[in-house]
Design an enzyme around this catalytic site. Structure first.
Site, PDB file in Angstrom:
ATOM      1  N   LYS A 245       6.551  -9.756  -9.323  1.00 54.67           N
ATOM      2  CA  LYS A 245       5.345 -10.377  -9.894  1.00 54.67           C
ATOM      3  C   LYS A 245       4.908  -9.648 -11.171  1.00 54.67           C
ATOM      4  CE  LYS A 245       1.636 -10.251  -7.158  1.00 54.67           C
ATOM      5  NZ  LYS A 245       0.461  -9.710  -7.858  1.00 54.67           N
TER       6      LYS A 245
ATOM      7  N   ARG B 157       4.700  -9.815 -17.334  1.00 50.77           N
ATOM      8  CA  ARG B 157       4.994  -9.227 -18.644  1.00 50.77           C
ATOM      9  C   ARG B 157       6.015 -10.061 -19.411  1.00 50.77           C
ATOM     10  NH1 ARG B 157       2.651  -6.128 -14.874  1.00 50.77           N
ATOM     11  NH2 ARG B 157       1.804  -4.131 -15.499  1.00 50.77           N
TER      12      ARG B 157
ATOM     13  N   ARG C 290     -14.194  -8.259  -8.924  1.00 54.61           N
ATOM     14  CA  ARG C 290     -13.386  -7.069  -9.213  1.00 54.61           C
ATOM     15  C   ARG C 290     -13.821  -6.426 -10.523  1.00 54.61           C
ATOM     16  NH1 ARG C 290      -7.286  -8.255  -7.443  1.00 54.61           N
ATOM     17  NH2 ARG C 290      -7.153  -6.039  -7.896  1.00 54.61           N
TER      18      ARG C 290
ATOM     19  N   ASP D  25       0.315  -1.119  -3.601  1.00 53.68           N
ATOM     20  CA  ASP D  25       0.336  -2.423  -2.937  1.00 53.68           C
ATOM     21  C   ASP D  25       0.969  -2.379  -1.549  1.00 53.68           C
ATOM     22  OD1 ASP D  25      -0.918  -3.577  -5.086  1.00 53.68           O
ATOM     23  OD2 ASP D  25       0.921  -4.314  -6.014  1.00 53.68           O
TER      24      ASP D  25
ATOM     25  N   LYS E  26      -9.270  -4.155  -4.433  1.00 50.90           N
ATOM     26  CA  LYS E  26      -8.131  -5.082  -4.586  1.00 50.90           C
ATOM     27  C   LYS E  26      -8.592  -6.491  -4.158  1.00 50.90           C
ATOM     28  CE  LYS E  26      -5.061  -2.287  -6.250  1.00 50.90           C
ATOM     29  NZ  LYS E  26      -4.540  -2.507  -7.598  1.00 50.90           N
TER      30      LYS E  26
ATOM     31  N   ARG F 160      -1.628  -9.677   0.897  1.00 50.53           N
ATOM     32  CA  ARG F 160      -0.919  -8.538   1.503  1.00 50.53           C
ATOM     33  C   ARG F 160      -1.443  -8.228   2.914  1.00 50.53           C
ATOM     34  NH1 ARG F 160       2.590  -7.745  -2.395  1.00 50.53           N
ATOM     35  NH2 ARG F 160       1.806  -7.715  -4.518  1.00 50.53           N
TER      36      ARG F 160
END
Ligand code: S3P
Length: 440
Positions: free
Chosen positions: A21, A26, A129, A321, A348, A394
């Site tokens: 990811k 990028r 966030r 992560d 997160k 997650r």
């Protein structure tokens, strides 16, 4: 959606993880700043991919999606028609970064360089966030940015252009913040110098260098000067963070062998391998390849006799992560594992310290929350129960893997959260053991 899982007697298979990811983000964004076309293959899948594509297209970048075999998304190609640093157009509506802070922070770095007005926002989780960590340095570079509240929460309204390089010391080792500033620095007058407190994932630095940018890395200090980028075709390796679920599943299950092919093993991402090795996990690499700027390998994980460890300090950004699923592995280890210096987990997609502790404790784990981590007593086994995803991909997947290891039946509520980074996760989980069933 709810997912109901039972532990299988044997756990085996060769799951194919989605493309990385971070590298996907990028590859799309930096190739948009370059001037000609580039092809990106094995791009990540899921809602976060949709978020970065939506934002870049909202800025006038043409990105074509070529489907080679509809039954196998890993053969899709994305062709990015780079517009060059001055070719972006003012978005006529709010750019929606969805659940993706990577999209939000990297795109904000670009918007700070653009001489037009834009507003960028996201879903309810993203809108809570902290963004002051990018807003202050981008404003120091000359951009005008407004956000909500004292922490500059999204949405952000940005008017950029005519920005200049700065020297900035990062307060937290964050790859998203570093990358946001590197992207801004690439298009700013003069030199931008970023000092990191510890190494976080360095995909941006590697890709910028591969695209011909004037970028230098000296230990933890990165210097970037205004430069043109050459387009770069990218074959994205498999995502280590998605792979981690299968590595922990195999290492913690009594009768398991799982092989994952073509995974990115950039050292800034392999903390999970180092931690699992310290815990005694039987994981080995095969077919190590160094083609392109990102090394890859096949990983084979087997049932292991795990022992407790300590995860803290400079290791944290390398496993940030993977900490929820490593906490699960620690439940199956002898002794008490401590995770420290990981306060970032609280900001997160969910508060991952509370979500991990609550979720696994429902299954009989003995996890105590610390302000900046967790203390996890190895209990040797878990018992199935109902648990929530907290709307966090997650956490959903950590609870899914817990279901592969717990006695009885485990139900994961709001299991569709996994779609953010791994849409095929539940099918893959079923294919490794064949005894789960989906309920709606
Ligand atoms: C990412 C960096 C990490 C990670 C996130 C992706 C990136 O965040 O948690 O999932 O692609 O730069 P920070 O390094 O900013 O904490």
């Amino acid at each position: 959606m709810r997912e109901v899982i039972q532990a299988p007697a044997v756990l085996e298979g060769s799951p194919v993880p989605p493309g990385d990811k971070s590298i996907s983000h990028r590859a799309l964004l930096l190739n948009s700043i370059a001037r000609r076309r580039a092809t990106v293959s094995n791009l990540c899948v899921g809602d976060d991919r949709a978020s970065i594509l939506r934002c870049l297209r909202g800025l006038g970048v043409r990105i074509e999606h070529h489907i080679a075999h509809p039954w196998d998304y890993s053969t899709d190609n994305f062709v990015v028609h780079g517009v060059g640093p001055d070719g972006f157009s003012e978005p006529s509506t709010v750019l929606n970064a969805g659940n993706s802070a990577t999209t939000f922070r990297l795109v904000s770095g670009l918007l700070a360089t653009q001489p037009f007005f834009s507003v960028i926002s996201g879903d309810p989780s993203l809108r809570e966030r902290p963004m002051d960590r990018i807003v202050s340095p981008l404003m120091k570079m000359g951009a005008t940015i407004m956000g909500r509240g004292g922490d500059c929460l999204p949405p952000l309204a940005i008017r950029g252009g005519n920005i200049h390089g700065v020297r900035h010391k990062l307060a937290v080792a964050s790859a998203q913040v570093k990358s946001s500033l590197l992207i801004a620095g690439l298009l700013a007058e003069g030199e931008t110098v970023i000092e990191q407190p510890a190494l976080s994932r360095d995909h941006t630095e590697r890709m910028l260098a591969a695209m011909g940018a004037d970028v230098e890395v000296d230990g933890l200090t990165i210097t970037v000067r205004r430069s043109e980028l050459n387009p770069l075709d990218v074959q994205v390796p498999g995502d280590m963070s998605s792979t981690a679920f299968w590595l922990v599943a195999a290492a913690s299950h009594p009768n398991a062998c799982i092989r994952v092919k073509h995974v990115g093993i950039n050292p800034s991402r392999t903390g999970v391998l180092d931690v699992l090795a310290a815990m005694g996990a039987r994981i080995h690499k095969e077919n190590v390849r160094a083609d392109g700027s990102e090394p890859t390998a096949d990983l084979v994980a087997e049932s292991s006799d795990l022992r407790a460890t300590e995860i803290a300090g400079d290791m944290i950004p390398r496993v940030i992560d993977e900490l929820p699923v490593l906490a699960l592995a620690a439940c199956f280890a002898r002794g008490t594992t401590t995770i420290r210096d990981a306060g970032e987990l609280r900001v997160k997609e969910s508060d991952r310290i509370t979500a991990t502790a609550n979720g696994l404790n429902r299954l009989g784990a003995r996890i105590e929350e610390l302000e900046d981590g967790m203390s996890i007593r190895g209990v040797g086994g878990l018992t199935g129960a109902e648990s929530e995803s907290y709307g966090d991909h997650r956490i959903a997947m950590t609870m899914g893997v817990a279901g592969l290891l717990a006695k009885g039946e485990t139900t994961v509520i709001d299991s569709e959260a996994a779609d953010v980074s791994y849409p095929g996760f539940w099918d893959t989980l079923r294919s490794l053991q064949g005894t789960t069933r989906a309920a709606s």
